[in-house]
Write a protein that holds these residues in place. Structure first.
Motif, mmCIF file in Angstrom:
data_model
loop_
_atom_site.group_PDB
_atom_site.id
_atom_site.type_symbol
_atom_site.label_atom_id
_atom_site.label_comp_id
_atom_site.label_asym_id
_atom_site.label_seq_id
_atom_site.Cartn_x
_atom_site.Cartn_y
_atom_site.Cartn_z
ATOM 1 N N LEU A 48 0.924 2.167 -2.116
ATOM 2 C CA LEU A 48 -0.029 1.420 -1.291
ATOM 3 C C LEU A 48 0.451 1.320 0.157
ATOM 4 N N CYS A 49 1.748 1.120 0.331
ATOM 5 C CA CYS A 49 2.282 0.936 1.680
ATOM 6 C C CYS A 49 2.313 2.234 2.481
ATOM 7 N N GLN A 50 2.202 3.374 1.807
ATOM 8 C CA GLN A 50 2.238 4.640 2.533
ATOM 9 C C GLN A 50 0.931 4.898 3.286
ATOM 10 N N ASP A 51 -0.139 4.224 2.880
ATOM 11 C CA ASP A 51 -1.453 4.417 3.499
ATOM 12 C C ASP A 51 -1.923 3.075 4.055
ATOM 13 N N LYS A 52 -2.141 3.004 5.364
ATOM 14 C CA LYS A 52 -2.465 1.728 6.004
ATOM 15 C C LYS A 52 -3.785 1.144 5.512
ATOM 16 N N LYS A 53 -4.747 1.982 5.186
ATOM 17 C CA LYS A 53 -5.996 1.433 4.660
ATOM 18 C C LYS A 53 -5.786 0.854 3.277
ATOM 19 N N PHE A 54 -5.066 1.578 2.424
ATOM 20 C CA PHE A 54 -4.808 1.048 1.092
ATOM 21 C C PHE A 54 -4.033 -0.266 1.172
ATOM 22 N N THR A 55 -3.073 -0.327 2.104
ATOM 23 C CA THR A 55 -2.293 -1.567 2.265
ATOM 24 C C THR A 55 -3.200 -2.730 2.609
ATOM 25 N N MET A 56 -4.045 -2.537 3.627
ATOM 26 C CA MET A 56 -4.918 -3.621 4.061
ATOM 27 C C MET A 56 -5.923 -4.002 2.970
ATOM 28 N N ASP A 57 -6.502 -3.003 2.292
ATOM 29 C CA ASP A 57 -7.477 -3.291 1.240
ATOM 30 C C ASP A 57 -6.844 -4.079 0.101
ATOM 31 N N ALA A 58 -5.619 -3.701 -0.287
ATOM 32 C CA ALA A 58 -4.937 -4.412 -1.376
ATOM 33 C C ALA A 58 -4.625 -5.850 -0.970
ATOM 34 N N LEU A 59 -4.192 -6.051 0.282
ATOM 35 C CA LEU A 59 -3.896 -7.402 0.751
ATOM 36 C C LEU A 59 -5.161 -8.234 0.870
#
Length: 301
Positions: A114-125
């Motif tokens: 998740l942390c490797q992709d900024k969109k995935f990071t933000m969506d998960a948070l």
């Protein structure tokens, strides 16, 4: 004597760790701590202080990279592997058990991925209720004008996958960007204009206890955005909301080990998470307790 293999040894995070290993006894800053031998791995030969030698390994996007690291760790009879290259973390996390019996300082595959992709990071948070500036794709808008109308001016464009502040642009007017150059490899975010912090976080893989050291970025390489040129360590009481947000972020993504974050304040003063790196960062020397906690957990046996 313990042998430590650090990847990305020529980068800021790798160099910082190598220096910390040389002075873990806390004596003279020129010290050479004989309790540890640091071997560096990088994609090119580098001459890094405090490193016994450097071994050239494949790039993170090369399928041969992880097998090469596994083989190198085994050949060295390493006691610990510490990856510091953002691009390699997800793949190393998936293969971490293949390094056995050598421990790898890495989060579980879900968090690292998740942390490797900024969109995935933000969506998960966002799903976890952690405040962020959001992450929208340029393809959701027909123009910079429509993006600005939704996000507000200025807004930020950044690569979904990148290291640090590379490629980050603050868009003040539609003329600042050629909209046709953007695509799904970029994300758009509201601009957080307030103070920026680089929390240095450690979440124990044994106890799940979280340690947070808040660093305030006092100068940025690109002025309003970018990597920190200088930081100052704050007392915990000076930014309790940032401490709580950083700890909640680590838990929400189920990250363990060292974590490097960017947090910034919105116009109303509330902090939001901009980025999460599941590794030691360039400023980890300002929080040496993270490395000590890492060694206590991963070398406990």
């Amino acid at each position: 004597m313990k042998t430590i293999l650090i990847t990305g040894i020529g980068g800021p995070a790798g160099r910082s760790l190598a220096e910390q290993f040389s002075c873990l006894d806390g004596d003279d800053p020129r010290c050479d701590d004989t309790d540890y031998v640091v071997i560096g791995a990088d994609i090119q030969p580098v001459d890094t202080p405090h490193v016994t030698r450097t071994v050239v390994v494949p790039r993170a996007d090369d399928p041969a990279m992880v097998p090469a690291l596994i083989s190198l760790a085994a050949t060295l009879k390493a006691d610990l592997v510490i990856p510091t290259v953002a691009d390699e973390l997800a793949e190393v996390a998936v293969a971490s058990e293949l390094f056995a019996p050598i421990p790898v300082v890495i989060s579980a595959p879900r968090g690292a991925g998740l942390c490797q992709d900024k969109k995935f990071t933000m969506d998960a948070l966002d799903l976890a209720g952690i405040p962020t500036p959001g992450a929208l794709l340029p393809t959701e808008f027909v123009s910079a004008e429509s993006a600005g109308a939704t996000l507000g001016w200025p807004f930020v464009i950044k690569p979904r996958v990148s290291r640090g502040g590379r490629g980050v642009i603050v868009v003040d007017t539609p003329d600042d960007i050629d909209w046709t150059t953007l695509g799904p490899a970029h994300v758009l975010q509201r601009f957080a204009p307030g103070t920026e912090y680089a929390p240095q976080v450690y979440r124990s893989p044994r106890t799940a206890e979280v340690t947070v050291v808040v660093l305030e970025k006092t100068a940025l390489k690109q002025g309003r955005v970018g990597n920190a040129e200088s930081v100052v360590r704050l007392p915990t009481s000076a930014a309790l909301d940032v401490v709580h947000l950083a700890a909640a972020t680590a838990r929400a993504l189920d990250l363990t080990g060292p974590i490097d974050m960017d947090i910034r304040r919105m116009p109303d003063g509330s902090p939001v998470v901009l980025e999460v790196n599941a590794r030691f960062g360039a400023n980890s020397a300002h929080a040496p307790e993270l490395l000590r906690a890492t060694l206590a957990d991963y070398l406990a046996s």
